[in-house]
Design an enzyme around this catalytic site. Structure first.
Site, PDB file in Angstrom:
ATOM      1  N   HIS A 118      -7.506   2.306   4.314  1.00  0.00           N
ATOM      2  CA  HIS A 118      -7.657   1.812   2.926  1.00  0.00           C
ATOM      3  C   HIS A 118      -6.405   1.003   2.559  1.00  0.00           C
ATOM      4  O   HIS A 118      -5.616   1.400   1.690  1.00  0.00           O
ATOM      5  CB  HIS A 118      -7.811   3.036   2.029  1.00  0.00           C
ATOM      6  CG  HIS A 118      -8.221   2.778   0.617  1.00  0.00           C
ATOM      7  ND1 HIS A 118      -7.597   1.873  -0.208  1.00  0.00           N
ATOM      8  CD2 HIS A 118      -9.207   3.335  -0.123  1.00  0.00           C
ATOM      9  CE1 HIS A 118      -8.180   1.895  -1.388  1.00  0.00           C
ATOM     10  NE2 HIS A 118      -9.156   2.779  -1.369  1.00  0.00           N
ATOM     11  N   ARG A 134      -6.455  12.217   3.828  1.00  0.00           N
ATOM     12  CA  ARG A 134      -5.321  11.568   3.157  1.00  0.00           C
ATOM     13  C   ARG A 134      -4.437  12.540   2.393  1.00  0.00           C
ATOM     14  O   ARG A 134      -3.354  12.164   1.934  1.00  0.00           O
ATOM     15  CB  ARG A 134      -5.797  10.426   2.252  1.00  0.00           C
ATOM     16  CG  ARG A 134      -6.639  10.842   1.065  1.00  0.00           C
ATOM     17  CD  ARG A 134      -7.007   9.637   0.195  1.00  0.00           C
ATOM     18  NE  ARG A 134      -7.856  10.014  -0.916  1.00  0.00           N
ATOM     19  CZ  ARG A 134      -8.077   9.275  -1.976  1.00  0.00           C
ATOM     20  NH1 ARG A 134      -7.516   8.079  -2.084  1.00  0.00           N
ATOM     21  NH2 ARG A 134      -8.871   9.676  -2.951  1.00  0.00           N
ATOM     22  N   ARG A 186      -0.521   6.637  -3.671  1.00  0.00           N
ATOM     23  CA  ARG A 186      -1.193   5.419  -4.171  1.00  0.00           C
ATOM     24  C   ARG A 186      -0.481   4.174  -3.636  1.00  0.00           C
ATOM     25  O   ARG A 186       0.599   3.816  -4.089  1.00  0.00           O
ATOM     26  CB  ARG A 186      -1.177   5.414  -5.694  1.00  0.00           C
ATOM     27  CG  ARG A 186      -1.792   4.189  -6.322  1.00  0.00           C
ATOM     28  CD  ARG A 186      -3.291   4.109  -6.150  1.00  0.00           C
ATOM     29  NE  ARG A 186      -3.987   5.142  -6.906  1.00  0.00           N
ATOM     30  CZ  ARG A 186      -5.283   5.444  -6.740  1.00  0.00           C
ATOM     31  NH1 ARG A 186      -6.017   4.793  -5.849  1.00  0.00           N
ATOM     32  NH2 ARG A 186      -5.837   6.405  -7.448  1.00  0.00           N
ATOM     33  N   GLU A 228      -9.964  -3.225   3.330  1.00  0.00           N
ATOM     34  CA  GLU A 228     -10.032  -1.956   4.059  1.00  0.00           C
ATOM     35  C   GLU A 228     -10.922  -2.112   5.289  1.00  0.00           C
ATOM     36  O   GLU A 228     -11.983  -2.734   5.216  1.00  0.00           O
ATOM     37  CB  GLU A 228     -10.601  -0.874   3.136  1.00  0.00           C
ATOM     38  CG  GLU A 228      -9.927  -0.866   1.754  1.00  0.00           C
ATOM     39  CD  GLU A 228     -10.622   0.031   0.741  1.00  0.00           C
ATOM     40  OE1 GLU A 228     -11.253   1.025   1.162  1.00  0.00           O
ATOM     41  OE2 GLU A 228     -10.551  -0.254  -0.458  1.00  0.00           O
TER      42      GLU A 228
HETATM   43  C1  BG6 Z   1     -12.050   2.002  -2.863  1.00  0.00           C
HETATM   44  C2  BG6 Z   1     -13.408   2.316  -3.450  1.00  0.00           C
HETATM   45  O1  BG6 Z   1     -12.118   2.039  -1.487  1.00  0.00           O
HETATM   46  O2  BG6 Z   1     -11.131   2.990  -3.305  1.00  0.00           O
HETATM   47  C3  BG6 Z   1     -13.297   2.343  -4.969  1.00  0.00           C
HETATM   48  O3  BG6 Z   1     -14.373   1.368  -3.019  1.00  0.00           O
HETATM   49  C4  BG6 Z   1     -12.246   3.338  -5.401  1.00  0.00           C
HETATM   50  O4  BG6 Z   1     -14.567   2.661  -5.532  1.00  0.00           O
HETATM   51  C5  BG6 Z   1     -10.930   3.001  -4.699  1.00  0.00           C
HETATM   52  O5  BG6 Z   1     -12.091   3.272  -6.810  1.00  0.00           O
HETATM   53  C6  BG6 Z   1      -9.792   3.950  -5.031  1.00  0.00           C
HETATM   54  O6  BG6 Z   1     -10.154   5.269  -4.798  1.00  0.00           O
HETATM   55  P1  BG6 Z   1      -9.168   6.440  -5.120  1.00  0.00           P
HETATM   56  O7  BG6 Z   1      -9.924   7.710  -4.822  1.00  0.00           O
HETATM   57  O8  BG6 Z   1      -7.971   6.277  -4.221  1.00  0.00           O
HETATM   58  O9  BG6 Z   1      -8.791   6.307  -6.575  1.00  0.00           O
END
Ligand code: BG6
Length: 287
Positions: free
Chosen positions: A155, A93, A70, A258
């Site tokens: 992302h 990922r 994260r 992103e």
């Molecule tokens: C973003 C999405 O790119 O990623 C969101 O548009 C999503 O909808 C976010 O909540 C995080 O995703 P994740 O799977 O890493 O919790």
């Protein structure tokens, strides 16, 4: 005596045990440092000498096989978002990528190459270049005998001083899908401010985006090529609380901008064809 990794470069590229016992590659260039986990080919840190970190990392992130990190730069491939019965945002990922190459470029920056283990007809490489800027490239080749369609995205989680003071420029006039309201809209604001949950997929845009952060006194520049989509995301309060691997107040010091190709911008490759997604992130004094 521990064996050194064959791709280590003394003083520049070192491989060691990182968080959760996962392997980590630490890079030291003349003007910056970076950290990359082969788990996801995931950049978890980039810092120019004398500056605060450019990338946000959650203090609650889990580092574990099968789980996405994260923060930093997750690589989203071959689908974006949820897919029933499959992991959200694809399998890249959480895959263990092979650390394939390391080199020093003519300008002194350092390049690492990672390869995604065989995945259907796709041959996928990730190139990370660490120098004055941080550059990422995702190369996807269709090695099969019929067309292949996919989505991809860097992302990127950016570190900001205080979300209330941040403004995001470069998307005025773009169409987007607002995932919070489930509506298609056009961006009319001269700059985007974040004062609640934001989850927007901007389509048909190749523009460079700037994140102005007066609290940290810097502007972050996100330039890209081979990308027609830009996603802007901040989970705000309720979603932050619902995420086990994200602190309740961390939404205040991050924003995701992103770069990729998602939704209507997804990519279709003919047999033998290759696509390249590139992103270059840099920072300077706030204007
Ligand atoms: C973003 C999405 O790119 O990623 C969101 O548009 C999503 O909808 C976010 O909540 C995080 O995703 P994740 O799977 O890493 O919790």
């Amino acid at each position: 005596m521990s064996d050194s990794h064959p791709l280590e470069i003394p003083g520049m590229v070192a491989v060691s045990g990182g968080c959760g016992g996962l392997s980590r590659v630490c890079v030291t260039s003349p003007c910056s440092t970076a950290e990359i986990y082969p788990h996801g080919a995931h950049v978890t840190g980039f810092r120019k000498n004398g500056e605060p970190p450019l990338l946000f990392m959650s203090d609650s992130s889990v580092f574990r096989t099968g789980k996405a990190i994260r923060g930093g730069i997750p690589i989203i491939f071959p689908w974006f978002g949820d897919r029933e019965g499959h992991p959200a945002h694809g399998y890249a990922r959480t895959a263990e990528w092979e650390f394939h190459d390391s080199s020093v470029l003519a300008d002194g920056s350092i390049r690492l190459v990672f390869r995604l283990p065989a995945s259907g007809n796709f041959e996928v490489m990730s190139l990370v270049t660490v120098g004055e800027c941080l550059s990422l490239e995702l190369d996807v080749r269709n090695a099969g005998e019929s067309d292949e369609t996919f989505e991809n995205c860097f992302h990127t989680y950016f570190e900001v001083g205080d979300i209330d003071t941040v403004s995001i420029h470069g998307l005025t006039g773009c169409g987007y899908f607002d995932k919070v309201a489930s509506k298609t809209r056009i961006e009319t604001a001269a700059s985007i401010r974040i004062a609640g949950e934001v989850d927007r997929v901007y389509s048909g845009t190749t523009a460079t985006v700037e994140i102005t952060d007066p609290t940290l006194g810097r502007t972050i520049r996100v330039a890209k090529s081979g990308s027609a989509s830009t996603v802007v995301w901040n989970p705000w309060i309720a979603k932050s609380k619902a995420m086990a691997d994200f602190g309740d107040n961390e939404y205040r010091r991050m924003v995701c901008v992103e770069s990729g190709n998602v939704g209507e911008d997804k990519v279709t490759l003919s047999p033998g064809d290759q696509s390249t997604l590139k992103m270059e992130i840099s920072s300077g004094d706030a204007g």
